[in-house]
Design a protein around this motif. Structure first.
Motif, short mmCIF file in Angstrom:
data_model
loop_
_atom_site.label_atom_id
_atom_site.label_comp_id
_atom_site.label_asym_id
_atom_site.label_seq_id
_atom_site.Cartn_x
_atom_site.Cartn_y
_atom_site.Cartn_z
N ARG A 52 0.83 -1.21 0.00
CA ARG A 52 0.00 0.00 0.00
C ARG A 52 0.86 1.26 0.00
NH1 ARG A 52 -5.33 0.99 1.59
NH2 ARG A 52 -5.75 3.15 2.12
N ASN A 53 1.88 1.26 0.85
CA ASN A 53 2.75 2.42 0.92
C ASN A 53 3.47 2.66 -0.40
OD1 ASN A 53 4.19 4.50 2.71
ND2 ASN A 53 5.91 3.38 1.84
N LEU A 54 3.93 1.58 -1.02
CA LEU A 54 4.59 1.70 -2.32
C LEU A 54 3.63 2.24 -3.38
CD1 LEU A 54 6.87 1.18 -4.35
CD2 LEU A 54 6.14 -1.21 -4.45
N LEU A 55 2.43 1.70 -3.43
CA LEU A 55 1.46 2.10 -4.44
C LEU A 55 1.00 3.54 -4.28
CD1 LEU A 55 -0.74 -1.11 -4.57
CD2 LEU A 55 0.31 -0.04 -6.57
N GLN A 56 0.78 3.97 -3.06
CA GLN A 56 0.13 5.25 -2.84
C GLN A 56 1.08 6.40 -2.55
OE1 GLN A 56 -2.92 4.59 0.16
NE2 GLN A 56 -4.36 3.93 -1.41
N TYR A 57 2.19 6.12 -1.89
CA TYR A 57 2.98 7.24 -1.36
C TYR A 57 4.44 7.27 -1.77
CZ TYR A 57 -1.12 7.32 1.68
OH TYR A 57 -2.39 7.35 2.14
N ALA A 61 6.82 5.45 -7.28
CA ALA A 61 5.59 4.96 -7.92
C ALA A 61 5.13 5.85 -9.06
CB ALA A 61 4.48 4.82 -6.89
N SER A 62 5.67 7.04 -9.17
CA SER A 62 5.29 7.93 -10.28
C SER A 62 5.64 7.32 -11.63
CB SER A 62 5.94 9.30 -10.13
OG SER A 62 7.37 9.18 -10.16
N ALA A 63 6.61 6.42 -11.64
CA ALA A 63 7.02 5.77 -12.89
C ALA A 63 6.40 4.39 -13.05
CB ALA A 63 8.54 5.64 -12.93
N MET A 64 5.48 4.01 -12.17
CA MET A 64 4.91 2.68 -12.20
C MET A 64 4.03 2.46 -13.42
SD MET A 64 2.69 0.76 -9.23
CE MET A 64 3.97 1.10 -8.02
N THR A 65 4.20 1.33 -14.09
CA THR A 65 3.36 1.00 -15.23
C THR A 65 2.02 0.44 -14.75
OG1 THR A 65 4.12 -1.29 -15.41
CG2 THR A 65 5.43 0.40 -16.56
N PRO A 66 0.98 0.53 -15.56
CA PRO A 66 -0.30 -0.07 -15.18
C PRO A 66 -0.20 -1.55 -14.87
CG PRO A 66 -0.61 1.43 -17.02
CD PRO A 66 0.87 1.30 -16.82
N GLU A 67 0.65 -2.27 -15.62
CA GLU A 67 0.81 -3.70 -15.40
C GLU A 67 1.43 -3.99 -14.03
OE1 GLU A 67 0.59 -2.91 -19.73
OE2 GLU A 67 1.75 -2.06 -18.09
N ALA A 68 2.45 -3.21 -13.66
CA ALA A 68 3.07 -3.39 -12.35
C ALA A 68 2.07 -3.08 -11.23
CB ALA A 68 4.30 -2.48 -12.22
N GLU A 69 1.29 -2.04 -11.44
CA GLU A 69 0.26 -1.67 -10.47
C GLU A 69 -0.73 -2.82 -10.28
OE1 GLU A 69 -1.71 2.51 -10.24
OE2 GLU A 69 -3.02 1.27 -11.49
N LEU A 70 -1.15 -3.42 -11.39
CA LEU A 70 -2.09 -4.54 -11.35
C LEU A 70 -1.54 -5.69 -10.51
CD1 LEU A 70 -4.50 -6.24 -12.42
CD2 LEU A 70 -3.10 -6.74 -14.45
#
Length: 225
Positions: A52-57, A61-70
Motif C-alpha cells: 500500500r505504501n509503495l502504491l500510494q505514497y 511509484a510515479s514511474a509505475m506501469t499499469p501492469e506493475a500496479e495490477l
C-alpha cells in the motif's frame, strides 16, 4: 452450530464515504454481538501495508506501469485472502473490506485500459474462489467525489495519495466502470446513492442487510437501486 461467516465489500470512487460507512456498519453489527473484521485494500496484512505504501505514497511509484500496479494490487489481495479473510469467515466472522477485486477490475481494467481478460485471470488467481457475499457500491458523481476527497485531504497531514491525483476523465471512467459491473453482476452488487447524507446512506445499507441476510430490525430507508 455457530453463525456462518459473511463477506461484504465496499466499492466506489474517491470521496464516496466508504470508510465512514464501514465504521458505522461495524458498530451496528457489533451491537448485535457479531464478530467483525474490518479490512482495507491494499493493506490489512504486514505485506499488504508495505505494498500500500509503495502504491500510494512512494516517490518511485510515479514511474509505475499499469501492469506493475495490477500485479501489486493482486499480490496484496492474495496475501489478505489467505492470511485473514478465509480464517475469519471459517470462524463465523463478518468481514467488511474497503475495496476488493472489483476495484482492480475497474481501476486497472477500465480506467487504465488494461486487457479485461488478463485482469480477470489475475483477479481469479489472487482470490482463489473467495468472493464477497455482497458488494455495496457507493455511487457518487465523479466531480462531487473529487471535491469531497480534496476537502478531506486538506484536513489531514501526511503524504499525498497518488491515486487521488488523477484527471477528471479517469474518475468518470471509474464511475462508469463500476455501474456497468454492478449491472452485469446484480446478484452480488447493490448500488447505494452516496449523495445522500451520512445517516441516509447508513440506513440504506442496513436495509440491504435486513433484506439479504435478515440482519437488523425494522427500519425505513431510501437510496437503494
Amino acid at each position: 452450530m455457530g453463525q456462518a461467516g459473511l463477506f461484504i465489500t465496499f466499492e466506489g470512487s474517491e470521496g464516496c464515504g466508504k470508510s465512514t460507512q464501514i465504521r458505522h456498519l461495524s458498530q451496528f453489527l457489533r451491537s448485535l454481538e457479531r464478530e467483525v473484521v474490518m479490512l482495507r485494500e491494499p493493506g490489512a496484512t504486514p505485506i499488504g501495508e508495505s505494498i500500500r505504501n509503495l502504491l500510494q505514497y512512494d516517490a518511485s511509484a510515479s514511474a509505475m506501469t499499469p501492469e506493475a500496479e495490477l500485479f501489486l494490487f493482486a499480490a496484496s489481495r492474495a496475501q489478505l485472502v489467505r492470511e485473514v479473510i478465509r480464517p475469519a469467515l471459517a470462524r463465523g466472522a463478518v468481514v467488511l473490506c474497503d475495496r476488493f477485486l472489483d476495484s482492480t477490475t475497474v481501476y486497472q481494467g477500465v480506467a487504465r485500459a488494461l486487457d479485461s481478460g488478463e485482469v480477470s485471470r489475475i483477479n481469479d488467481v489472487a482470490v482463489g474462489g473467495t468472493l464477497p457475499d455482497l458488494t455495496l457500491l457507493l455511487d457518487l458523481d465523479a466531480a462531487e467525489g473529487r471535491r469531497r476527497a480534496a476537502t478531506r485531504a486538506a484536513t489531514t497531514t501526511g503524504p499525498t495519495d497518488r491515486m487521488e491525483q488523477e484527471q477528471e476523465s479517469f474518475y468518470e471512467a471509474v464511475r462508469e466502470g463500476y455501474l456497468k459491473l454492478a449491472a452485469e453482476q446484480s446478484g452480488r452488487f447493490v448500488v447505494v446513492d452516496a449523495s445522500l447524507d451520512e445517516e441516509g446512506v447508513e440506513s440504506a445499507i442496513r436495509k440491504v442487510l435486513r433484506e439479504r441476510f435478515q440482519i437488523g430490525g425494522e427500519e425505513e430507508s431510501h437510496g437503494i437501486h
